[in-house]
Design a protein around this motif. Structure first.
Motif, mmCIF file in Angstrom:
data_model
loop_
_atom_site.group_PDB
_atom_site.id
_atom_site.type_symbol
_atom_site.label_atom_id
_atom_site.label_comp_id
_atom_site.label_asym_id
_atom_site.label_seq_id
_atom_site.Cartn_x
_atom_site.Cartn_y
_atom_site.Cartn_z
ATOM 1 N N TYR A 229 0.815 -1.219 0.000
ATOM 2 C CA TYR A 229 0.000 0.000 0.000
ATOM 3 C C TYR A 229 0.843 1.260 0.000
ATOM 4 O O TYR A 229 0.315 2.359 0.050
ATOM 5 C CB TYR A 229 -0.900 0.041 1.239
ATOM 6 N N GLU B 187 0.677 7.496 6.508
ATOM 7 C CA GLU B 187 0.326 6.369 5.653
ATOM 8 C C GLU B 187 0.564 5.038 6.364
ATOM 9 O O GLU B 187 -0.086 4.046 6.053
ATOM 10 C CB GLU B 187 1.141 6.392 4.356
ATOM 11 N N GLN C 70 -2.385 3.815 8.528
ATOM 12 C CA GLN C 70 -3.475 3.480 7.600
ATOM 13 C C GLN C 70 -3.244 2.126 6.942
ATOM 14 O O GLN C 70 -4.163 1.335 6.752
ATOM 15 C CB GLN C 70 -3.597 4.536 6.503
ATOM 16 N N GLY C 71 -1.987 1.872 6.595
ATOM 17 C CA GLY C 71 -1.647 0.605 5.950
ATOM 18 C C GLY C 71 -1.893 -0.583 6.868
ATOM 19 O O GLY C 71 -2.483 -1.589 6.467
ATOM 20 N N ALA D 42 -3.902 -0.576 9.436
ATOM 21 C CA ALA D 42 -5.342 -0.651 9.706
ATOM 22 C C ALA D 42 -6.030 -1.412 8.571
ATOM 23 O O ALA D 42 -6.912 -2.234 8.802
ATOM 24 C CB ALA D 42 -5.925 0.750 9.841
ATOM 25 N N ARG D 43 -5.604 -1.155 7.351
ATOM 26 C CA ARG D 43 -6.205 -1.879 6.227
ATOM 27 C C ARG D 43 -5.891 -3.373 6.329
ATOM 28 O O ARG D 43 -6.748 -4.208 6.085
ATOM 29 C CB ARG D 43 -5.710 -1.316 4.894
ATOM 30 N N MET E 4 1.332 3.783 -9.640
ATOM 31 C CA MET E 4 0.660 2.518 -9.467
ATOM 32 C C MET E 4 0.775 1.659 -10.713
ATOM 33 O O MET E 4 0.899 0.458 -10.661
ATOM 34 C CB MET E 4 -0.835 2.739 -9.193
ATOM 35 N N TRP F 97 -9.472 -2.930 -5.405
ATOM 36 C CA TRP F 97 -9.423 -2.761 -3.952
ATOM 37 C C TRP F 97 -10.838 -2.762 -3.386
ATOM 38 O O TRP F 97 -11.675 -1.961 -3.795
ATOM 39 C CB TRP F 97 -8.744 -1.428 -3.599
ATOM 40 N N ALA G 234 -12.930 -3.576 2.475
ATOM 41 C CA ALA G 234 -12.671 -4.421 3.649
ATOM 42 C C ALA G 234 -13.538 -4.014 4.831
ATOM 43 O O ALA G 234 -13.148 -4.138 5.980
ATOM 44 C CB ALA G 234 -11.179 -4.378 4.028
ATOM 45 N N GLN H 131 -14.290 -1.121 5.834
ATOM 46 C CA GLN H 131 -13.919 0.129 6.520
ATOM 47 C C GLN H 131 -14.884 1.282 6.222
ATOM 48 O O GLN H 131 -14.801 2.328 6.854
ATOM 49 C CB GLN H 131 -12.474 0.524 6.185
ATOM 50 N N ALA I 197 -9.676 4.973 4.910
ATOM 51 C CA ALA I 197 -8.490 5.824 4.990
ATOM 52 C C ALA I 197 -8.246 6.496 3.640
ATOM 53 O O ALA I 197 -8.520 5.916 2.602
ATOM 54 C CB ALA I 197 -7.287 4.970 5.370
ATOM 55 N N MET J 159 -5.651 6.763 2.139
ATOM 56 C CA MET J 159 -4.752 5.907 1.373
ATOM 57 C C MET J 159 -5.518 5.028 0.381
ATOM 58 O O MET J 159 -5.016 4.683 -0.672
ATOM 59 C CB MET J 159 -3.981 5.016 2.338
ATOM 60 N N ARG K 24 -5.941 6.830 -2.834
ATOM 61 C CA ARG K 24 -4.713 7.419 -3.382
ATOM 62 C C ARG K 24 -4.273 6.675 -4.632
ATOM 63 O O ARG K 24 -4.177 5.456 -4.626
ATOM 64 C CB ARG K 24 -3.606 7.321 -2.359
ATOM 65 N N LYS L 186 8.619 1.021 -4.659
ATOM 66 C CA LYS L 186 7.925 -0.035 -3.960
ATOM 67 C C LYS L 186 8.989 -0.876 -3.283
ATOM 68 O O LYS L 186 10.069 -1.070 -3.811
ATOM 69 C CB LYS L 186 7.153 -0.893 -4.962
#
Ligand SMILES: Nc1nc2c(ncn2[C@@H]2O[C@H](COP(=O)(O)OP(=O)(O)O)[C@@H](O)[C@H]2O)c(=O)[nH]1
Ligand SMILES: [Mg+2]
Lengths: 399, 214
Positions: free
Chosen positions: A99, A238, A241-242, A244-245, B1, B74, B77, B79, B86, B88, B91, B198
Motif C-alpha cells: 500500500y 500512511e 493506515q496501511g 489498519a487496512r 501505481m 481494492w 474491507a 472500513q 483511509a 490511502m 490514493r 515499492k
C-alpha cells in the motif's frame, strides 16, 4: 458494536495499528476505535496545509501562498525509516508495503565544530573524498567499520577474520574506539551520525549496541537509494493506515470519530469499553496513553520548531531531503540537535517549498534558544529562507 | 501505481501491451460491493457474503482490441461501515465504481456523497462508474433508473444497473471502464505525481509515473 471481541484497541497511532494488524492476521476478533475522524492520532500527517495552521491556532495563508494546499502532508514529528530496520522488515513481512511507496533521503549531514556541514559518506567513493577526516584517520575508521560489519553478534563463537583479539563482551564503546585508535571527532561522528545515539551515555555501556547500530546502518546503506533512510510518500500517516487496512482485510472492525466514555471494569479487570451508551465486551483493551491520562507519568520534554522554507537549505550539496545531526559535544550540550528537511520528493510539500524541523531534548529554561543553531542553518546566510516558524513542545511520557 | 509491461519493439511501438490500473469500490455497507468483485473476479455469488476478504486486492484482466487492461481491485474491507475509510484507499486510484442498492434510496444518496468525495480527494482524471446494484430485485425498486441516469450524465459518470446475483452487466461495467481509461503514454489517469519506490522482499522496482504503459 454490542458484541464481544478478543481485543479492543483505542487510538489509531502507528503502534496500535501494527498491533491490531498483527492480531487480526492471527485470527483474533479486533475492534479498533479512535475519537478522531481520521487515522493516526498524534502521528497523522496534516493535510491540507490549513490543518497545520489550525494546529497552531494561526490563520491559514490566503491565495495558495505556499502552493497547492492539498499537496502538503505535514508530519509534526518526522522520523526516517532505516531501510534494513525492524519497521521496514515488518512492513515487508506483513505485505503492508503493497500500500505504500517510499523515497530515500538525498543525504545525511553532520555539523562539525568548524560550523560546516559534512556529508556522511554513503559509499566508498564518497568516503575517500570526504572532508570529514584526514587520510590516516580514514584508514582507522575504515578498519573499525569493517570489524563491526564482519562480526556476527548472534554467534559469538564465530571469530572475526582479522581477529585482533577484541572481545566485544568485555569492552565499552570508548574502549572499542580506543582499540582502533579513532579520534574524538570520529567517535562523535560514528556514535551520533551513524549509530544515531542521542547523547553520549552509550560510551560507557557495552560496545555491542554500538556495533549492532553500525551494522544496521551499513546494511541499510544504499539498499534502496542514496542513503539508508526511507520516508513514505505522503508522510508517516500512511503507515498506520496501511496496518489498519491489513487488520480490516482480516476482519478487524474500524470505528473512527467514536469517543470512549469509559473502560468498564469488573473486579479490577477490564471487561468492556463503553461508547455512546453501548458497551463492547472484551477481555483485553490496548490503548495509547492519552486514553488513560491518570495512568502515565512524564519523564522529559522535547522542543521542536517546524518551518516552512522558501528554498533549499544551503551547504548541503543541493540535497532536497536530508537529515542534519549536530552532535551534542560540538555545541556543549548533553543531547544532539536534529534537523530534518523534507520536500516535494516525499509528497509532503508543494513544489518549490520545503519543510524543516529542528528538535532536541530540553536542557535549559530557554528551550527555543537551544534550537537556534538549527534555525540558523535552515534560514541561510541571508536569514530569509524561513517563511513560517512554529515552536512547540511534547512531553516524553511513559506508563 | 501502473506498471510497465508488454514487449517493447525496437522501433518504439508496443505490441499487445498490458495496462494496469488501480480500481476502488465505494458505497454504503451491504449494497453489494464485495459481491460485484467476487462475481467479476471469480464468477461466484454468495447469499451471505463474508465480510473478511483476506487479500490486499484482487486482480482481473479485460481484453480490448489491442490492449489488455489489468485491474487491481481494492475492496473497502468493511472500513466504509463506520465511515472509517483511509485516504490511502483512494490514493492513486485511476478508476472507481460507486455502488448503491436500487432497493434502498438512502444508499443512492450516500453514493452521491462518495462521488463528491472522489471529485474532491482523488486524482482529477479518475474514471468513475455508478452501479445501481441488485437489479434482480426490481419488484422492490426504490431508485428509478432515469433518476440515476440523469445524475450520472450531469456528473459525467458511466452508469449501469447491475446484479452480482445474476451477473447482469457486471463484466460490462468493468469493460466500459477499461475502454474509457487512457492507455497512451502521458495520458495517464493519475495526476502527474512524484515517483516513489515499492519495497518488496528482495528487490525494488520503480513505480512508473502517470497512468499507463510505456
Ligand atoms: N439479490 C441480490 N443480492 C445481492 C446482490 N449483490 C449482493 N447481494 C447481497 O447483499 C448482501 C451484501 O453484499 P456485500 O457484497 O457483502 O455488500 P458490501 O457490504 O457492499 O460489500 C449479501 O447478502 C449479498 O448476498 C445482488 O445483485 N442481488
Ligand atoms: Mg464488503
Amino acid at each position: 458494536m454490542d458484541e464481544e471481541y478478543d481485543v479492543i484497541v483505542l487510538g489509531t497511532g502507528l503502534k496500535e495499528c501494527i498491533l491490531s494488524g498483527l492480531m487480526s492476521t492471527d485470527g483474533k476478533k479486533v475492534l479498533h476505535m479512535d475519537r478522531n475522524t481520521y487515522y493516526g492520532g498524534e502521528s497523522a500527517s496534516l493535510t491540507p496545509l490549513s490543518q497545520l495552521f489550525d494546529h497552531f491556532k494561526q490563520p491559514a495563508p490566503v491565495d495558495d501562498k505556499y502552493g497547492r494546499p492539498r499537496d502538503w502532508n505535514v508530519d509534526l514529528i518526522p522520523k526516517f525509516l532505516m531501510a534494513n530496520g525492524k519497521l521496514v522488515q515488518l512492513l515487508v513481512y506483513t505485505g503492508v508495503t503493497r500500500y505504500l511507496e517510499f523515497k530515500s533521503l538525498d543525504g545525511s549531514f553532520v555539523r562539525k565544530t568548524d560550523g560546516k556541514l559534512h556529508k556522511v559518506p554513503a559509499d566508498e567513493r564518497e568516503a575517500l573524498s570526504s572532508s570529514l577526516m584526514g587520510l590516516f584517520e580514514k584508514r582507522r575508521f575504515k578498519k573499525l567499520l569493517s570489524y563491526c560489519q564482519s562480526l556476527d553478534l548472534d554467534n559469538p563463537a564465530a571469530k572475526n577474520k582479522d581477529d585482533k583479539k577484541i572481545d566485544p563482551d568485555n569492552l565499552d564503546a570508548t574502549q572499542l574506539y580506543t582499540e582502533f585508535g579513532v579520534d574524538k571527532n570520529t567517535q562523535d561522528f560514528t556514535g551520533h551520525a551513524i549509530a544515531l545515539f542521542l547523547n553520549d551515555d552509550y560510551l560507557h555501556k557495552n560496545c555491542k549496541e554500538l556495533i549492532r547500530r553500525i551494522q544496521l546502518y551499513s546494511g541499510s546503506l544504499a539498499r534502496y537509494g542514496k542513503s539508508p533512510y526511507l520516508y513514505p510518500l505522503y508522510g508517516l500517516g500512511e503507515l498506520p493506515q496501511g496496518f489498519a487496512r491489513l487488520s480490516a482485510i482480516y476482519g478487524g472492525t474500524y470505528m473512527l470519530g467514536k469517543t470512549v466514555d469509559e473502560l468498564v471494569m469488573e473486579d479490577g479487570k477490564v471487561v468492556g469499553v463503553k461508547s455512546g451508551g453501548e458497551v463492547a465486551k472484551t477481555k483485553m483493551v490496548i490503548c495509547d496513553p492519552s486514553y488513560v491520562p491518570h495512568k502515565v507519568k512524564k519523564t522529559g520534554r522535547v522542543v521542536r520548531a517546524i518551518c516552512i522554507l522558501k528554498g533549499k537549505v544551503e551547504g548541503v550539496n543541493n540535497s532536497e531531503s536530508l537529515q542534519i545531526i549536530i552532535p551534542q559535544n560540538q555545541v556543549d550540550r548533553k543531547n544532539d540537535i536534529y534537523i530534518c528537511v523534507l520536500s516535494n520528493q516525499q509528497c509532503v510539500t508543494a513544489k518549490g517549498f520545503y519543510l524543516g524541523i529542528v528538535s532536541t531534548t530540553v536542557e535549559t529554561s530557554d528551550p527555543e534558544g537551544e534550537l537556534q543553531i538549527g534555525i540558523d542553518i535552515l534560514n541561510g546566510k541571508d536569514k530569509s529562507n524561513i517563511a513560517e516558524k512554529y515552536v512547540w513542545y511534547s512531553l516524553i511520557i511513559t506508563p | 501505481m501502473a506498471n510497465r509491461a508488454g514487449a517493447q519493439r525496437p522501433n518504439g511501438a508496443t505490441q499487445g501491451k498490458i495496462c494496469q490500473f488501480k480500481l476502488v469500490l465505494l458505497g454504503e455497507s451491504a449494497v453489494g460491493k464485495s459481491s460485484l468483485v467476487l462475481r467479476f473476479v471469480k464468477g461466484q455469488f454468495h447469499e451471505y457474503q463474508e465480510s473478511t476478504i483476506g487479500a490486499a486486492f484482487l486482480t482481473q484482466t479485460v481484453c480490448l482490441d489491442d490492449t489488455t487492461v489489468k485491474f487491481e481491485i481494492w475492496d473497502t474491507a468493511g472500513q466504509e461501515r463506520y465511515h472509517s475509510l483511509a485516504p490511502m484507499y483512494y490514493r492513486g486510484a485511476q478508476a472507481a465504481i460507486v455502488v448503491y442498492d436500487i432497493t434502498n434510496q438512502d444508499t443512492f444518496g450516500r453514493a452521491k456523497t462518495w462521488v463528491k468525495e472522489l471529485q474532491r480527494q482523488a486524482s482529477p482524471n479518475i474514471v468513475i462508474a455508478l452501479a445501481g446494484n441488485k437489479s434482480d430485485l426490481s419488484n422492490k425498486r426504490m431508485v428509478e433508473y432515469e433518476e440515476a441516469q440523469a445524475y450520472a450524465e450531469e456528473n459525467s459518470l458511466l452508469f449501469m444497473e447491475t446484479s452480482a446475483k445474476t451477473a447482469m452487466n457486471v463484466n460490462d461495467i468493468f469493460l466500459a471502464i477499461a475502454k474509457k481509461l487512457p492507455k497512451n503514454e502521458g495520458g495517464g489517469a493519475a495526476q502527474p505525481r512524484q515517483q516513489g519506490m515499492k519495497i518488496n522482499n528482495s528487490e525494488t522496482s520503480q513505480a512508473s509515473e502517470g497512468g499507463c504503459c510505456k
